[in-house]
Write an enzyme that holds these catalytic residues in place. Structure first.
Site, PDB file in Angstrom:
ATOM      1  N   MET A  21      -3.241 -15.651 -14.655  1.00  0.00           N
ATOM      2  CA  MET A  21      -2.924 -16.050 -16.025  1.00  0.00           C
ATOM      3  C   MET A  21      -3.667 -15.159 -17.024  1.00  0.00           C
ATOM      4  SD  MET A  21      -2.303 -20.126 -15.989  1.00  0.00           S
ATOM      5  CE  MET A  21      -4.009 -20.655 -16.093  1.00  0.00           C
ATOM      6  N   TYR A  23      -6.794 -12.785 -18.871  1.00  0.00           N
ATOM      7  CA  TYR A  23      -8.198 -12.889 -19.282  1.00  0.00           C
ATOM      8  C   TYR A  23      -9.070 -12.653 -18.046  1.00  0.00           C
ATOM      9  CZ  TYR A  23     -11.518 -13.775 -22.967  1.00  0.00           C
ATOM     10  OH  TYR A  23     -12.479 -13.618 -23.926  1.00  0.00           O
ATOM     11  N   LEU A  24      -8.857 -11.473 -17.472  1.00  0.00           N
ATOM     12  CA  LEU A  24      -9.324 -11.182 -16.119  1.00  0.00           C
ATOM     13  C   LEU A  24     -10.836 -11.020 -16.038  1.00  0.00           C
ATOM     14  CD1 LEU A  24      -6.505  -8.660 -15.155  1.00  0.00           C
ATOM     15  CD2 LEU A  24      -6.586 -11.141 -14.770  1.00  0.00           C
ATOM     16  N   GLY A  27     -13.593 -12.042 -10.462  1.00  0.00           N
ATOM     17  CA  GLY A  27     -12.907 -12.821  -9.421  1.00  0.00           C
ATOM     18  C   GLY A  27     -11.488 -12.305  -9.222  1.00  0.00           C
ATOM     19  N   HIS A  28     -10.778 -12.097 -10.315  1.00  0.00           N
ATOM     20  CA  HIS A  28      -9.428 -11.539 -10.223  1.00  0.00           C
ATOM     21  C   HIS A  28      -9.476 -10.138  -9.587  1.00  0.00           C
ATOM     22  CE1 HIS A  28      -8.887 -14.209 -13.910  1.00  0.00           C
ATOM     23  NE2 HIS A  28      -7.942 -14.652 -13.119  1.00  0.00           N
ATOM     24  N   LYS A 140     -11.442 -20.501  -4.996  1.00  0.00           N
ATOM     25  CA  LYS A 140     -11.946 -21.237  -6.165  1.00  0.00           C
ATOM     26  C   LYS A 140     -11.015 -22.398  -6.507  1.00  0.00           C
ATOM     27  CE  LYS A 140     -13.482 -21.631 -10.627  1.00  0.00           C
ATOM     28  NZ  LYS A 140     -12.386 -22.380 -11.209  1.00  0.00           N
TER      29      LYS A 140
HETATM   30  P1  AMP Z   1      -6.032 -17.754 -12.888  1.00  0.00           P
HETATM   31  O1  AMP Z   1      -5.848 -16.534 -13.726  1.00  0.00           O
HETATM   32  O2  AMP Z   1      -7.180 -18.603 -13.295  1.00  0.00           O
HETATM   33  O3  AMP Z   1      -4.754 -18.513 -12.652  1.00  0.00           O
HETATM   34  O4  AMP Z   1      -6.451 -17.213 -11.451  1.00  0.00           O
HETATM   35  C1  AMP Z   1      -5.661 -16.283 -10.763  1.00  0.00           C
HETATM   36  C2  AMP Z   1      -6.144 -16.188  -9.333  1.00  0.00           C
HETATM   37  O5  AMP Z   1      -7.508 -15.788  -9.310  1.00  0.00           O
HETATM   38  C3  AMP Z   1      -6.071 -17.541  -8.604  1.00  0.00           C
HETATM   39  O6  AMP Z   1      -5.630 -17.323  -7.279  1.00  0.00           O
HETATM   40  C4  AMP Z   1      -7.497 -18.004  -8.641  1.00  0.00           C
HETATM   41  O7  AMP Z   1      -7.831 -18.869  -7.583  1.00  0.00           O
HETATM   42  C5  AMP Z   1      -8.246 -16.689  -8.526  1.00  0.00           C
HETATM   43  N1  AMP Z   1      -9.611 -16.847  -9.037  1.00  0.00           N
HETATM   44  C6  AMP Z   1      -9.991 -17.420 -10.210  1.00  0.00           C
HETATM   45  N2  AMP Z   1     -11.329 -17.425 -10.324  1.00  0.00           N
HETATM   46  C7  AMP Z   1     -11.814 -16.831  -9.194  1.00  0.00           C
HETATM   47  C8  AMP Z   1     -13.123 -16.539  -8.703  1.00  0.00           C
HETATM   48  N3  AMP Z   1     -14.230 -16.851  -9.398  1.00  0.00           N
HETATM   49  N4  AMP Z   1     -13.248 -15.935  -7.503  1.00  0.00           N
HETATM   50  C9  AMP Z   1     -12.134 -15.611  -6.785  1.00  0.00           C
HETATM   51  N5  AMP Z   1     -10.879 -15.850  -7.186  1.00  0.00           N
HETATM   52  C10 AMP Z   1     -10.711 -16.458  -8.376  1.00  0.00           C
END
Ligand code: AMP
Length: 271
Positions: A21, A23-24, A27-28, A140
């Site tokens: 989504m 705002y990387l 983790g991303h 996560k």
């Molecule tokens: P989001 O942009 O929050 O939807 O996350 C996109 C992907 O990144 C999802 O598969 C999340 O589980 C993963 N993600 C988010 N935060 C972390 C993190 N701290 N470590 C590893 N993967 C993450």
């Protein structure tokens, strides 16, 4: 959309997809790194999916910075960045959707009605559009990963799902786009979430197998931080996400905790 399909059709080798989504953060990027190691090409999607947000949730204020994301992904070696609009994804409104089944009922599913239907639907759409060899998701969001495994298995989607470890700040706070909601005092308070998980894991390592004792240990640590407001703490089966009574095998410790304006979720697997 058509250009993404054309790009995919032109790839002879394997493609890894990382849905986000935006705002990387690191983790991303760790997901992109893993995808690069496993595949010939890496695609990243960036889409703030309205159908997975509840009416009282943070859709309109969800953080965004496309230019920064673009730079980060170029540096990370991403080959294709797919940024569809809401109209691209839902030209006729919400339309057909995916019922993710039982794994979507407890925990986050109970607190966020419709959330996992929205996640399952958008992820299936992204998989159908990009048709990757593999897709990468973070541990996560443990239940989200379970939901995605369930739809891929249940609907015979031809893709390999790869779960990746949680990336944390040095003080234990799991990286999250929503950490940007934390003011400096909240940020100092937020690592209590990880401390609570670690305290329960330490008890388990000493031989404690009663789930209630582990829940109590997490609540005790959280209670020491006045800025933390517990939504839930859970000791559940890591496959069904149903609460456990006694731990006879692997377990998922997880929680959702409000700190300031942010709702933080985190987890640890005991195995
Ligand atoms: P989001 O942009 O929050 O939807 O996350 C996109 C992907 O990144 C999802 O598969 C999340 O589980 C993963 N993600 C988010 N935060 C972390 C993190 N701290 N470590 C590893 N993967 C993450």
């Amino acid at each position: 959309m058509a250009d993404v399909r054309a790009w995919r059709a032109a790839q002879a080798g394997s493609v890894g997809l990382v849905p986000t989504m935006g705002y990387l953060h690191a983790g991303h990027v760790s997901l992109v790194d893993q995808a690069r190691r496993d595949n010939d090409r890496v695609a990243v999607s960036l889409f703030v999916n309205p159908t997975q947000f509840g009416p009282a949730e943070d859709l309109s204020r969800y953080p965004r910075d496309l230019e920064r994301d673009r730079t980060l992904l170029e540096r990370a070696g991403c080959d294709l960045l797919f940024v569809p609009t809401v109209e691209d994804m839902y030209p006729h409104g919400p339309g057909a959707s995916v019922d993710p089944g039982d794994v979507a009922q407890p925990l986050e599913g109970e607190r966020r009605p419709g959330h996992f239907r929205g996640v399952a639907t958008v992820v299936l759409k992204l998989l159908n559009i990009v048709q990757p060899t593999r897709a990468y998701f973070g541990q996560k969001d443990a239940q989200q990963l379970g939901v995605i495994r369930a739809i891929v298995r249940g609907l015979d989607v031809p893709v390999e799902i790869v779960g990746c470890p949680t990336v944390r700040e040095p003080d234990g706070l799991a990286l999250s786009s929503r950490n940007s909601y934390l003011d400096p005092d909240d940020r100092r308070a937020a690592p209590v979430v990880h401390r609570a998980l670690v305290a329960a894991r330490a008890l388990w390592e000493q031989g404690e197998r009663r789930a209630d004792a582990l829940r109590e240990a997490m609540r005790r640590v959280l209670a020491e931080e006045p800025r933390a407001r517990v939504d839930y703490v859970s000791v559940a089966d890591p496959l069904t996400f149903r609460e456990l009574d006694v731990l006879a095998g692997p377990a998922l410790l997880s929680m959702a905790v409000f700190v300031g304006r942010a709702r933080l979720i985190d987890n640890l697997v005991l195995s």
